[in-house]
Design a protein around this motif. Sequence first.
Motif, PDB file in Angstrom:
ATOM      1  N   ILE A 166       0.839  -1.201   0.000  1.00  0.00           N
ATOM      2  CA  ILE A 166       0.000   0.000   0.000  1.00  0.00           C
ATOM      3  C   ILE A 166       0.874   1.251   0.000  1.00  0.00           C
ATOM      4  O   ILE A 166       0.607   2.216  -0.724  1.00  0.00           O
ATOM      5  N   GLU A 169       2.104   2.396  -3.214  1.00  0.00           N
ATOM      6  CA  GLU A 169       1.038   2.873  -4.087  1.00  0.00           C
ATOM      7  C   GLU A 169       0.495   1.787  -5.015  1.00  0.00           C
ATOM      8  O   GLU A 169       0.014   2.078  -6.112  1.00  0.00           O
ATOM      9  N   TYR A 170       0.560   0.545  -4.601  1.00  0.00           N
ATOM     10  CA  TYR A 170      -0.070  -0.544  -5.348  1.00  0.00           C
ATOM     11  C   TYR A 170      -1.582  -0.432  -5.194  1.00  0.00           C
ATOM     12  O   TYR A 170      -2.090  -0.103  -4.117  1.00  0.00           O
ATOM     13  N   THR A 171      -2.325  -0.712  -6.244  1.00  0.00           N
ATOM     14  CA  THR A 171      -3.777  -0.776  -6.157  1.00  0.00           C
ATOM     15  C   THR A 171      -4.189  -2.113  -5.544  1.00  0.00           C
ATOM     16  O   THR A 171      -3.370  -3.029  -5.405  1.00  0.00           O
ATOM     17  N   THR A 172      -5.474  -2.226  -5.199  1.00  0.00           N
ATOM     18  CA  THR A 172      -5.971  -3.475  -4.624  1.00  0.00           C
ATOM     19  C   THR A 172      -5.736  -4.651  -5.562  1.00  0.00           C
ATOM     20  O   THR A 172      -5.273  -5.719  -5.145  1.00  0.00           O
ATOM     21  N   SER A 173      -6.021  -4.459  -6.844  1.00  0.00           N
ATOM     22  CA  SER A 173      -5.833  -5.544  -7.814  1.00  0.00           C
ATOM     23  C   SER A 173      -4.358  -5.895  -7.983  1.00  0.00           C
ATOM     24  O   SER A 173      -4.000  -7.065  -8.147  1.00  0.00           O
ATOM     25  N   GLN A 174      -3.479  -4.904  -7.924  1.00  0.00           N
ATOM     26  CA  GLN A 174      -2.046  -5.164  -8.040  1.00  0.00           C
ATOM     27  C   GLN A 174      -1.513  -5.932  -6.828  1.00  0.00           C
ATOM     28  O   GLN A 174      -0.684  -6.830  -6.964  1.00  0.00           O
ATOM     29  N   THR A 183      -9.037 -10.051  -4.667  1.00  0.00           N
ATOM     30  CA  THR A 183      -9.196  -8.639  -4.308  1.00  0.00           C
ATOM     31  C   THR A 183     -10.054  -8.492  -3.059  1.00  0.00           C
ATOM     32  O   THR A 183      -9.843  -7.580  -2.255  1.00  0.00           O
ATOM     33  N   GLU A 187      -9.052  -6.417   0.300  1.00  0.00           N
ATOM     34  CA  GLU A 187      -9.926  -5.400   0.896  1.00  0.00           C
ATOM     35  C   GLU A 187     -10.151  -5.687   2.377  1.00  0.00           C
ATOM     36  O   GLU A 187     -10.214  -4.773   3.204  1.00  0.00           O
ATOM     37  N   ARG A 190      -7.129  -4.553   4.203  1.00  0.00           N
ATOM     38  CA  ARG A 190      -7.128  -3.083   4.297  1.00  0.00           C
ATOM     39  C   ARG A 190      -7.986  -2.610   5.468  1.00  0.00           C
ATOM     40  O   ARG A 190      -7.577  -1.766   6.270  1.00  0.00           O
ATOM     41  N   MET A 202      -6.839   5.494   3.619  1.00  0.00           N
ATOM     42  CA  MET A 202      -5.528   5.004   3.220  1.00  0.00           C
ATOM     43  C   MET A 202      -4.413   6.009   3.520  1.00  0.00           C
ATOM     44  O   MET A 202      -3.309   5.621   3.917  1.00  0.00           O
TER      45      MET A 202
END
Length: 217
Positions: A166, A169-174, A183, A187, A190, A202
């Motif tokens: 996180i 800066e990785y996205t949830t899918s990444q 995913t 979540e 998170r 975040m």
Amino acid sequence: METIKLGLIDDHNLFREGIKSLIDKMENITLVLEAVSGKDLLTKLNNVVPDVILLDLEMEDMNGVDTTLKLQELYPDLKIIILTMHKEERMISYLMEIGANGYLLKDTNQKELEEAIRSVYQQGVYFNPFVSNALLKGLKHKVTKPPMIGKDYYLTARELEVLELITKEYTTSQIAEELFLSTRTIEGHRKNLMSKLGVKNMAGLIMKAVKEKIISV
């Protein structure tokens, strides 16, 4: 000699197989239950209740700390031996205080494992020098909440992995792709991270993680 009924709770198949091979060599100790998480254990306890369980700390769905607390509530006579790689003294002190009967590192040998199982079954507790030292320190600095390994928060290894990604800066899918998880699972991590660190978004999560030196950027 009375047979000791044993349960083994760990989410790593290879580790469970290794422990099972050791248990097979122990007289009058029989494995009657296997589970991969705290939730899995609670479901299986409806069918059979062991005398002693070997419990890992870091598991998906329900970790060893939460499982220990729940077992104390539902099965107060069930003896618990924490079996983990974590050497954090505050964690040992906290777990023994909330109801664990023994604490072993996963690199223990067959002799000590068997000694711990028999001691916990017969006497209700097992102390080795490592645990005794942690408890003595715990008397001076009472632990009132679950600590994290080496930090002020109890975060699982998986949560730390997610937190680090996180901050990159990785996205949830990444993150899901990187850790081979869904995913939905990411979540969930998170939400758990925000709850444990007491933040609402975040940005707050990253700032708190850096400020508290849980991760470095």
